[in-house]
Design a protein around this motif. Structure first.
Motif, PDB file in Angstrom:
ATOM      1  N   LYS A  39       0.892  -1.266  -0.006  1.00 56.93           N
ATOM      2  CA  LYS A  39       0.086  -0.029  -0.057  1.00 56.93           C
ATOM      3  C   LYS A  39       0.756   1.336  -0.059  1.00 56.93           C
ATOM      4  N   GLY A  40       2.309   1.183   0.364  1.00 57.43           N
ATOM      5  CA  GLY A  40       3.148   2.192   0.361  1.00 57.43           C
ATOM      6  C   GLY A  40       2.720   3.472   1.352  1.00 57.43           C
ATOM      7  N   MET A  41       2.040   2.914   2.532  1.00 56.85           N
ATOM      8  CA  MET A  41       1.986   3.737   3.706  1.00 56.85           C
ATOM      9  C   MET A  41       3.052   4.529   4.214  1.00 56.85           C
ATOM     10  N   ASP A  42       2.882   5.877   4.716  1.00 57.90           N
ATOM     11  CA  ASP A  42       3.944   6.287   5.501  1.00 57.90           C
ATOM     12  C   ASP A  42       3.985   5.637   7.013  1.00 57.90           C
ATOM     13  N   SER A  43       5.212   5.804   7.413  1.00 58.20           N
ATOM     14  CA  SER A  43       5.613   5.129   8.790  1.00 58.20           C
ATOM     15  C   SER A  43       5.023   5.657   9.747  1.00 58.20           C
ATOM     16  N   LYS A  44       4.621   7.157   9.947  1.00 53.02           N
ATOM     17  CA  LYS A  44       3.540   7.943  10.679  1.00 53.02           C
ATOM     18  C   LYS A  44       2.134   7.513  10.745  1.00 53.02           C
ATOM     19  N   GLU A  45       1.715   6.756   9.636  1.00 47.33           N
ATOM     20  CA  GLU A  45       0.161   6.293   9.823  1.00 47.33           C
ATOM     21  C   GLU A  45      -0.144   5.376  10.966  1.00 47.33           C
ATOM     22  N   ILE A  46      -1.298   5.723  11.536  1.00 48.97           N
ATOM     23  CA  ILE A  46      -1.714   5.098  12.696  1.00 48.97           C
ATOM     24  C   ILE A  46      -2.500   3.653  12.338  1.00 48.97           C
ATOM     25  N   VAL A  47      -1.929   2.751  12.990  1.00 45.52           N
ATOM     26  CA  VAL A  47      -2.636   1.303  12.954  1.00 45.52           C
ATOM     27  C   VAL A  47      -3.342   0.807  13.939  1.00 45.52           C
ATOM     28  N   VAL A  48      -4.506   0.374  13.913  1.00 43.98           N
ATOM     29  CA  VAL A  48      -5.309   0.082  15.189  1.00 43.98           C
ATOM     30  C   VAL A  48      -5.664  -1.357  14.757  1.00 43.98           C
ATOM     31  N   VAL A  49      -5.463  -2.624  15.760  1.00 45.37           N
ATOM     32  CA  VAL A  49      -5.453  -3.921  15.714  1.00 45.37           C
ATOM     33  C   VAL A  49      -6.785  -4.330  16.480  1.00 45.37           C
ATOM     34  N   ILE A  50      -7.578  -5.153  15.989  1.00 45.65           N
ATOM     35  CA  ILE A  50      -8.829  -5.323  16.635  1.00 45.65           C
ATOM     36  C   ILE A  50      -9.198  -6.821  16.298  1.00 45.65           C
ATOM     37  N   PRO A  51      -9.425  -7.626  17.220  1.00 44.06           N
ATOM     38  CA  PRO A  51     -10.183  -9.101  16.931  1.00 44.06           C
ATOM     39  C   PRO A  51     -11.363  -8.967  16.193  1.00 44.06           C
ATOM     40  N   VAL A  52     -11.575  -9.953  15.389  1.00 47.68           N
ATOM     41  CA  VAL A  52     -12.917 -10.104  14.740  1.00 47.68           C
ATOM     42  C   VAL A  52     -13.918 -10.381  15.465  1.00 47.68           C
ATOM     43  N   ASP A  53     -13.787 -11.198  16.458  1.00 49.88           N
ATOM     44  CA  ASP A  53     -15.054 -11.928  17.514  1.00 49.88           C
ATOM     45  C   ASP A  53     -14.930 -10.646  18.497  1.00 49.88           C
ATOM     46  N   SER A  54     -14.755  -9.600  18.437  1.00 46.29           N
ATOM     47  CA  SER A  54     -15.154  -8.264  19.675  1.00 46.29           C
ATOM     48  C   SER A  54     -16.864  -8.531  19.525  1.00 46.29           C
ATOM     49  N   TYR A  55     -17.266  -8.482  20.798  1.00 44.48           N
ATOM     50  CA  TYR A  55     -18.766  -8.037  20.864  1.00 44.48           C
ATOM     51  C   TYR A  55     -18.876  -6.940  21.383  1.00 44.48           C
TER      52      TYR A  55
END
Length: 459
Positions: free
Chosen positions: A103-119
């Motif tokens: 995707k060529g994203m900048d290193s400053k891009e914020i990444v959010v990680v979420i489990p797919v089974d969050s209720y």
């Protein structure tokens, strides 16, 4: 801001409805406001869409779950297919390499990680928008969401917070300590100290993830990372990175959050006590029935049970004790008897082995109208198709043929073939596999039109 959804699971905790392919996130058991049913992954994707974040999301899953994931979420969300299950750190690293080199994203891009089974409810997904400002204000390496505990659970990790601050009306706390699944008395002590449940949702810059990979001599190029995947050890993000982070902060969340990975946690969220064909007597208080089979199940005078039946087996257990099924399923995973595909579903009706050692599998296949299988062949499997209903067409060694209910087609081993439904198709397939120990399936193309344009999910 980019969202990375982690999908996986062994499919043991909600057996027999879940299995290695159809893990708990894909079970369509949760009621919707419109009166239908949806799965956990569908619920999460719907929540992300409501807050404008689904278009900036991708999903990391094992390659065995690509088909069912694509069927659940459609073509809108990119899928990154792991060749092997290597833990949450490796899965997050795979996503980081994709965002960086593909995707060529900048290193400053914020990444959010979420489990797919969050209720969770929509308010939880709205809170994700706070991560960039909290990370900027706190100068922390990682920001997490911590859930206000309802009771001293031994099933969750805990975040012990310290002093707090705030930005733009959003409060966050410094993290003093992480603790994994303590005993009940320790959990109660954590809660008395203001401890929060760790719900597995965290955020950091893409650059922080990439530097964590470089520190461990991992390539940051996506294709190179994939080439090394089979040799990588299994790593947990919590143990590998989170617990060694120099500065982390947590955003408290007060609202609905649940881990519904066990039968006792799931049943309060079901639409009713009976799902499927069957009944429960009035004196069977607190009992729930979920039946995926075509034969009825009747429960009489048996309170406090969960009864779940499906093609993979039948579970009858006290609701509080049903989690012990995971111990019964230790060892190599059994072959799933039901699989959901992007084009429909497949259910094994019978499996046997002849005196000559040939494996014979009889399956019922459903292909949705307008959908098609991949164009592929089997090195050592002969197939016999018997069509029960619907109209379609099949491609065999480049030639197109019409097919309808009542037709029978034989597919010799080594023959390239694919099947497309014009109207919904139902058929019985008998597979005769001569050499079971040999890798048999070869995909030629995922597209219907021809052999030259290979279309597959990333990985």
């Amino acid at each position: 801001m980019q969202i990375v959804l982690l999908s996986g699971g062994s499919g043991k905790r909600l057996w027999p409805l879940s299995n290695e392919i159809r893990s708990k996130a894909f079970l369509r058991l949760l009621p919707t406001e419109a009166g239908g049913m949806e799965s956990m992954i569908e619920r999460v994707c719907r929540g992300l869409e409501e807050v404008g974040l689904l278009d900036s999301s991708c999903i990391v899953t094992h390659r065995s779950q690509v088909e069912i994931t694509r069927k659940s979420v459609g073509a809108q969300v990119p899928l990154l297919a792991e060749p092997q299950k290597r833990g949450t750190f490796t899965a997050v690293a795979l996503a980081a390499s994709y965002l960086h080199s593909v995707k060529g994203m900048d290193s400053k891009e914020i990444v959010v990680v979420i489990p797919v089974d969050s209720y969770v409810e929509t308010s939880f997904f709205k809170q994700l928008h706070q991560f960039p400002s909290v990370l900027a204000e706190s100068q922390a390496d990682i920001a997490l969401i911590g859930v206000l505990p309802e009771f001293p659970s031994t099933q969750f990790g805990y975040i012990l917070p310290g002093e707090g601050s705030g930005v733009g009306g959003t409060s966050f706390l410094n993290v003093k300590q992480f603790a994994e699944k303590p005993n009940e008395s320790t959990a109660a002590e954590f809660i008395s100290q203001g401890g929060l449940w760790n719900c597995g949702v965290f955020s950091c810059s893409l650059g922080y993830l990439l530097s964590s990979m470089v520190e461990r001599d991992l390539p940051v190029d996506y294709l190179e990372f994939m080439e090394h995947y089979d040799q990588l050890p299994e790593r947990s993000f919590d143990y590998e990175v989170l617990e060694h982070t120099r500065r982390a902060v947590v955003i408290p969340y007060i609202g609905v959050w649940a881990d519904i990975g066990s039968w006792d946690a799931l049943v309060p969220h079901l639409q009713g006590r009976v799902i499927g064909i069957g009944s429960i007597s009035e004196d069977s208080k607190g009992t729930h029935l979920i039946n995926e089979l075509s034969c009825p199940v009747h429960i009489i005078g048996a309170p406090g049970l969960i009864v779940a039946s499906g093609p993979d087996g039948i579970l009858v257990a006290g609701i509080e004790q049903a989690k012990r099924i995971k111990q019964k399923l230790e060892g190599p995973a059994a072959k799933p008897m039901i699989e959901e595909k992007r084009w429909g579903s497949s259910r094994i009706l019978d499996f046997s082995r002849t005196a000559a050692g040939i494996e014979v599998t009889t399956s019922k296949i459903t292909i949705l109208a307008g959908e098609h299988t991949s164009y592929h062949f089997h090195r050592h499997t002969k197939e016999v198709w018997s069509f029960l209903s619907g109209n379609g067409e099949y491609r065999m060694n480049g030639h197109l043929h019409a097919v309808a209910a009542g037709d029978t087609v034989t597919v010799p081993a080594g023959t390239k073939h694919g099947l497309r439904a014009i109207t919904a198709l139902e058929l019985i397939i008998i597979e005769l596999l001569e050499f079971p120990e040999v890798d048999d399936y070869v995909r030629v193309s995922a597209e219907w039109e021809g052999e030259d344009s290979f279309l597959d999910d990333l990985g």
